[in-house]
Structures are given as C-alpha cells and as structure tokens.
Design an enzyme around this catalytic site. Structure first.
Site, PDB file in Angstrom:
ATOM      1  N   ASP A 160      -2.546  -7.240  -5.857  1.00 43.12           N
ATOM      2  CA  ASP A 160      -2.961  -6.118  -5.030  1.00 43.12           C
ATOM      3  C   ASP A 160      -3.335  -4.937  -5.916  1.00 43.12           C
ATOM      4  OD1 ASP A 160      -3.370  -4.835  -2.703  1.00 43.12           O
ATOM      5  OD2 ASP A 160      -1.262  -4.710  -2.104  1.00 43.12           O
TER       6      ASP A 160
ATOM      7  N   GLN B 195       0.897 -10.974  -3.763  1.00 46.23           N
ATOM      8  CA  GLN B 195      -0.503 -10.543  -3.742  1.00 46.23           C
ATOM      9  C   GLN B 195      -0.893  -9.967  -5.092  1.00 46.23           C
ATOM     10  OE1 GLN B 195      -0.503  -7.498  -0.667  1.00 46.23           O
ATOM     11  NE2 GLN B 195      -2.101  -8.641   0.367  1.00 46.23           N
TER      12      GLN B 195
ATOM     13  N   ARG C  11       5.727 -11.698   5.426  1.00 38.16           N
ATOM     14  CA  ARG C  11       5.073 -11.517   6.722  1.00 38.16           C
ATOM     15  C   ARG C  11       5.472 -12.644   7.651  1.00 38.16           C
ATOM     16  NH1 ARG C  11      -1.078 -10.067   4.718  1.00 38.16           N
ATOM     17  NH2 ARG C  11      -0.469  -8.331   3.383  1.00 38.16           N
TER      18      ARG C  11
ATOM     19  N   HIS D 119      -4.974  -0.769  -5.583  1.00 38.33           N
ATOM     20  CA  HIS D 119      -5.508   0.320  -4.791  1.00 38.33           C
ATOM     21  C   HIS D 119      -6.267   1.249  -5.722  1.00 38.33           C
ATOM     22  CE1 HIS D 119      -2.316  -1.276  -2.209  1.00 38.33           C
ATOM     23  NE2 HIS D 119      -3.155  -0.955  -1.248  1.00 38.33           N
TER      24      HIS D 119
ATOM     25  N   LYS E 285     -15.380  -3.389   4.975  1.00 39.72           N
ATOM     26  CA  LYS E 285     -14.864  -4.249   3.900  1.00 39.72           C
ATOM     27  C   LYS E 285     -15.840  -5.356   3.543  1.00 39.72           C
ATOM     28  CE  LYS E 285     -12.507  -7.342   7.104  1.00 39.72           C
ATOM     29  NZ  LYS E 285     -11.405  -8.233   7.341  1.00 39.72           N
TER      30      LYS E 285
ATOM     31  N   HIS F 287      -8.453  -0.866  -0.882  1.00 41.23           N
ATOM     32  CA  HIS F 287      -7.507  -1.953  -1.182  1.00 41.23           C
ATOM     33  C   HIS F 287      -8.330  -3.085  -1.768  1.00 41.23           C
ATOM     34  CE1 HIS F 287      -4.680  -0.563   2.041  1.00 41.23           C
ATOM     35  NE2 HIS F 287      -5.799  -0.243   2.625  1.00 41.23           N
TER      36      HIS F 287
ATOM     37  N   CYS G 264       0.789  -1.234   0.000  1.00 43.78           N
ATOM     38  CA  CYS G 264       0.000   0.000   0.000  1.00 43.78           C
ATOM     39  C   CYS G 264       0.824   1.288   0.000  1.00 43.78           C
ATOM     40  CB  CYS G 264      -0.966   0.023   1.174  1.00 43.78           C
ATOM     41  SG  CYS G 264      -1.539  -1.574   1.713  1.00 43.78           S
TER      42      CYS G 264
HETATM   43 ZN   LIG Z   1      -3.312  -2.052   0.411  1.00 44.12          ZN
END
Ligand SMILES: [Zn+2]
Ligand SMILES: [Zn+2]
Length: 638
Positions: A380, A378, A360, A382, A466, A512, A331
């Site tokens: 991912d 990911q 992680r 945004h 979410k 996200h 992010c």
């Molecule tokens: Zn994010």
C-alpha cells in the site's frame, strides 16, 4: 458481436424475429440465439418488436452465451426429470463459463449419472424440440406447477402473487422462466456436464440440501474442447494443490477460515518478492512506514470506515474501556503520519509505503485458497502532493505498476478508467476542479503508456476517480492487478493541509496506490500463472545436485559449496534412490536446474545440467554453469 438492424415498417409482416431474419440475413439467422430491442432481450420466436432498431445476438455476445447456456440447463433438467421421475426442480441459471441446475431428488448423482444425463440431453437436442413461451398470472402458474410437483416453483411464485410470469416448455418439460431461450433444442451445439455439488435451497443451510449439477455449453465443439483443455490445465495448476505439493503455504481449518500460514519455501519467496519490492520503491523515492494492526474506533469514525465499511471490519475489542478495531485499511495511519507536522509545499510530494497487513470480513462461502482470504498484506502506498505535481506522480505510479507486472511475466493488461457520471454530481466528494485535475492526470498517464483503456462513467466510487489494471494470466483468465485511486474524502475528513508558496493553507491531493494488491492473492495467482515453475530468482531451490552413487557424495558436496559461495540456493539429493527417480522428483518440485554428478563429472570437474523446461543440456564446468545463470539469479531491474 451483436449486429444492429433498422426495422422498416414494411418488414413487420414477418411472423417472428427469426422469420424476418431468415429473409434478411440467412447466415446470421443460423447463428442467432436471441434479439434485443429497447434494451430488452427477446426470443427469436417472438413477434417483431415495435422498435426502430433491433440487435441480433450470437454466442459471441455475453448475453447470447447466457441464452445458450440457460437453454442447456433446461435440456439438462428435462433429461434429469425423464431419467429420475419425481425429481423437483429448484433453480438453474447460466453462470460465468456455464450453467447449473439444483435438483431435489432421492438419487445421488455420480459420474455414471452425468454420462447418462448427457446422453439423454443429446437425444433431446437431436429431437429438435420447439421451445415455447407462454405468459400467465402467478396464480395460474401456481396451479400449473402444483399439478406437476413443482414445489420450489410454487414457493417462488407465492412471493410474487400478483406478477405476470412466463413459462417455457419443450416437449414434456416446462419451467418457470424469464427467458429468453433458443427457438428449439436442436440449436444447442456442444454440451458437457462437469461436476456435482451440494447446495441449499436459497443458499440457506436450514433448508433442504439439493444436488447441483454444473455444465457448460459452447457454439462449437472446438470451443468446448479448448475450454476443457484450459480447465484441466487450471486444475493441474490450482494454487491450493501446488501450494501443498511444493510445500509453500497452508490454510489449516484449525487456524480459522481465510488465514494463511507461509511455510519456509513460500516464506522465502515472499521475502524475495518483498526485498525486490522495497528496493524498487526506494529507487522511486518512496518512504517506508509501519503501522499497528489495531486502532481506536474513534479513528475509524473520523475516517468514515465505521459508517461505510462497518460490515467488513472485525471488532470491537476493548482496551481500558475503549473500543478498538482491527484495521481493514492502512490509509488513516498514513494520514496521521502526514498530519504529525504542518507540511510545507516544499516537502511535497510525500510517498508513504507500507506492506500493511489488514483484516477484512469475507463470508465463509467465498473464501478461496489465497485468492479470497480474511487477513492479507497490501503493498500500500499513499502519495500526497500539490495539484501541480499530480500529473507526474500518477504517470510514475503507472509506469512503476507496469514495470512490476512485467517483472512477473504479465504482458497483457486491461485498463479501466472509472470516472464520475454527469448526473448525480452531488453524491461525489471533492470539487469539480479536483475531479478534472484527477481525471486528466489518470488519462494522460494511460495515454503516455500507449495503453488501450475502457472509460467507465459512473463507475468511480464517491471519493474519487481511479485506474484499475487487470492482468491476463497464462490460461487467458483476467485477474485483478494494480490500482491507482484518488481520495477527496480522507483529505477533507482529516482536514489535511499544506502551506503553499503563497503562505496560505491548501488541501493536498491524495492517491492510494496498491500494485500487487494483496501479497497473498498475487502469490496465488502467480503460482497458477507459472504452474509452480517460478523464475530462477524466485525459485526457493534453484539447483539440486543428484549424486549417482554413494562414492559421488563428497564431490556433490564440493559442488554445492561452490554454488552456495555464488549465492545459488542449492541442495543435495543423497537419498538411496535411482537417478531416474531423483530426476522425476526434482521435476515434480519444478526445480529449475538438476545437476547430475557421477564418475565422469567427478574426474572432469563438471556437472551434467538438466533444465526444468529445456531438458538435458550436457556437461559443463562448474564455473561455466555459475556464470551462465548469473543474470537469471537477479530479479529484473528497471
Ligand atoms: Zn489507502
Ligand atoms: Zn429457465
């Protein structure tokens, strides 16, 4: 499901909940396993509670299943103590799908022992022993268990010296236990012991190693049989096993826990998934970005990760006397791209997409094949936009998520909408207005897709509401899927802005969005979902040609060349083996099409087609075969 009853004052004369229920609803009394009143679980043998309403639980309720399985764990412990005198009991809870008990014993439990213990449990069930609850002080309980060699129970009790505790007993067996339990052992129906494992007392490797026995219990034999069938199927389809058998990936010990190597076949599949992914993202107006694996600790301080996600992060590593950290999320990088210029409302929405590899920390005990790893990629994105745009953006993101899941043959979804609770509004970031806009956009997107959903007040994280979508796999298990998550935290921490039509600066909304989540986990789940039999467009080898004898080799190569021309991934099995053996091997590798070529095929210019699940499809001219599979060779398209 739990059935609720109003309790009338005149009914309170009954001796126990069970006696009352037998008068009120004998059929339910037969199936009942426990009760609940004022949020507390109760034994059926307990007196009627001083409540206006009572709920009766059966095996169909989660709390009811736990009661049955916990009772089964007591029956197992009783059997073990009878068969292996001197065994000390540690703990034995119900868990998802079953129960376990940890034993300190000089015996080493093997399959024969499990059979013996199971037989003794059947006797305990047949004897229909009454299960009784007694309350006592921790001090009394310490004396009680010390007399009975219960050293682990004594240790537990010494931590709570002033507590009032309960002891459950049945026949010669007694256990320190909160309960509730079934009224008698005869109410246990279908039991099965499944496996053994080593376990440390209190999970601490400095303590004694105990032996754990896992088992399960169901309300009927049919349910148990179905569970065992699915369990066997799940073992056959275990992605770690198929990953090795099909040579897709590995996680070598030498590399380090939770780190994945993609082998050529798995790597090819990943490439195909990513290519499909990128094309679909381009169609929907996403921009591709790339970011590094490390960043200054200062960035993670600004983003807040170093305060609320510190334990999940690796590092620090020092560069020029400055602290850097491995990225746990993408992010902040995307935020910096946004902030590289002052944005105007005319540029919005922006949709940054990255296949970003993140790291992680996960405890070594929870690492599990590709499903729980320490480094993963990911998908991912945004999305940053104005409040006017957010409705369409969320709607499109959800539509995209469902399209992609269906492309991989997932049809059943469970949708959770996590929103804030009415109390405690102070703990959430963002204004009331932002929360309202966000929740409304999520809700409208879900309803627009005609999906059932579960609204969970209080489940939202502090920085925004979410949607989480869970997928049901072919064995009925739910697995984590796409997520769409608002973030009012980063927009404010990074002071993100855009210039509105009014010429003023405003804070944009940011979402996200991850669809596969982790490529590694998605791949592991997919391997199990399809049992290694991937759809044709993804199969690393789509067709294998099996020449019957050496003299058919040249023809096999000609066929292969024609197929390659048509972009079919093909190989020739020219090993010295019987055709039967080659077919078996091809089937084990789950290759979609086996093409057998011998004299007849060579003369006629055909191949004999054998499909992975449909079996023998007979001879076909090569061109017909290619035309027949042309559609299947392409990934699904929207
Ligand atoms: Zn994010
Ligand atoms: Zn217990």
């Amino acid at each position: 499901m739990a059935r609720a009853f109003d309790l009338k004052p005149e009914e309170r004369t009954a001796d126990s909940i069970l006696a009352w229920l037998q008068a009120r609803d004998p059929e339910l009394a037969h199936e009942a396993v426990a009760a609940r009143a004022d949020g507390r679980l109760l034994d059926l043998t307990a007196p009627l509670p001083e409540a206006d309403r009572i709920e009766i639980l059966t095996f169909e309720d989660e709390a009811g299943r736990e009661v049955v399985r916990h009772t089964a764990s007591h029956a197992m412990a009783q059997a073990v103590q009878q068969l292996y005198p001197g065994t000390s009991l540690a703990i034995g809870p119900a868990i998802e799908d079953g129960f376990y008990y940890d034993f300190d014993t000089s015996a080493t439990f093997g399959p024969d022992d499990l059979a013996k213990i199971e037989a003794r449990m059947a006797e305990i069930v047949a004897a229909d022993l009454l299960i009784e609850r007694r309350e006592m002080s921790a001090q009394e309980a310490i004396a009680f268990f010390r007399d009975r060699g219960g050293k682990y129970k004594v240790e537990i009790l010494e931590d709570i010296p002033d507590a009032l505790v309960s002891v459950y007993s049945q026949g010669d067996f007694a256990d320190l236990c909160r309960g509730p339990h079934l009224p008698s052992t005869g109410r246990l129906k279908a039991l099965k012991l499944l496996s053994t494992a080593g376990a440390y007392w209190r999970g601490d490797e400095r303590n004694a190693m105990l032996q754990r026995i896992y088992g399960t219990a169901f309300a009927t034999q049919e349910q148990l049989d179905e569970y065992l069938r699915l369990r066997e199927e799940a073992e056959r389809r275990d992605h770690r096993r198929l990953g090795r058998d099909l040579d897709l990936f590995s996680l070598p010990e030498q590399l380090g826990g939770g780190l994945v190597l993609w082998h050529p076949k798995g790597g090819l599949m990943r490439y195909l998934i990513e290519e499909f992914w990128r094309k679909e993202h381009l169609k929907r107006g996403y921009d591709f970005v790339f970011s590094p694996h490390i960043a200054r600790a200062h960035l993670w301080e600004t983003s807040g990760h170093l305060s609320f996600y510190r334990d999940g992060m690796y590092g620090p590593l020092m560069i020029d006397d400055e602290e850097y950290r491995l990225k746990p999320m993408n992010c902040p990088f995307h935020v910096l791209i946004y902030k590289s210029q002052l944005r105007s409302y005319r540029e919005l929405p922006v949709r940054y997409f990255e296949l970003g590899t993140v790291y992680r920390y996960e405890r070594s005990g929870v690492l599990h094949g590709l499903l729980r790893v320490r480094g993963f990629t990911q998908d991912d994105a945004h999305i940053i936009c104005t409040p006017d745009q957010i409705g369409d953006e969320v709607k499109n993101a959800l539509e995209f998520a469902l399209f992609l899941m269906r492309a991989f043959d997932y049809e059943d979804f469970q949708v959770d909408l996590s929103v804030r609770s009415d109390e405690d509004r102070g703990k959430y970031m963002g204004s009331d207005e932002e929360w309202e806009i966000a929740e409304r956009s999520l809700l409208e997107a879900i309803e627009g897709q005609g999906l059932d959903y579960h609204r969970a007040p209080g489940e939202a994280v502090f920085y925004g509401p979410k949607i989480d979508i869970k997928l049901k796999d072919s064995m009925g298990r739910m697995t984590q899927g796409p997520t769409i998550q608002f973030d009012f935290n980063l927009t404010s921490r990074f002071n993100m802005e855009y210039v509105g039509a009014d010429g003023e600066r405003h804070t944009p909304l940011m979402v996200h969005r991850a669809l596969l989540g982790s490529l590694e986990r998605f791949f592991g789940v997919l391997v199990e979902h399809v049992g290694g039999a991937f759809p044709l467009w993804l199969a690393p080898v789509q067709a294998r040609i099996l020449p019957i004898a050496d003299r058919h080799h040249d023809y096999a190569e000609q066929v292969a060349a024609q197929l390659r021309e048509a972009e079919v991934r093909v190989e020739v099995d020219d090993r010295k083996a019987t055709t039967g053996a080659k077919i078996r091997e091809g089937e084990m590798q789950k290759i979609p099409y086996l093409l057998i070529v011998g004299d007849r095929e060579q003369t006629a210019g055909t191949v004999s087609v054998r499909h992975r699940s449909e079996g023998n499809l007979g001879p076909k001219p090569i061109a017909d075969f290619i035309i027949g599979i042309a559609d299947e060779l392409q990934p699904p398209s929207s």
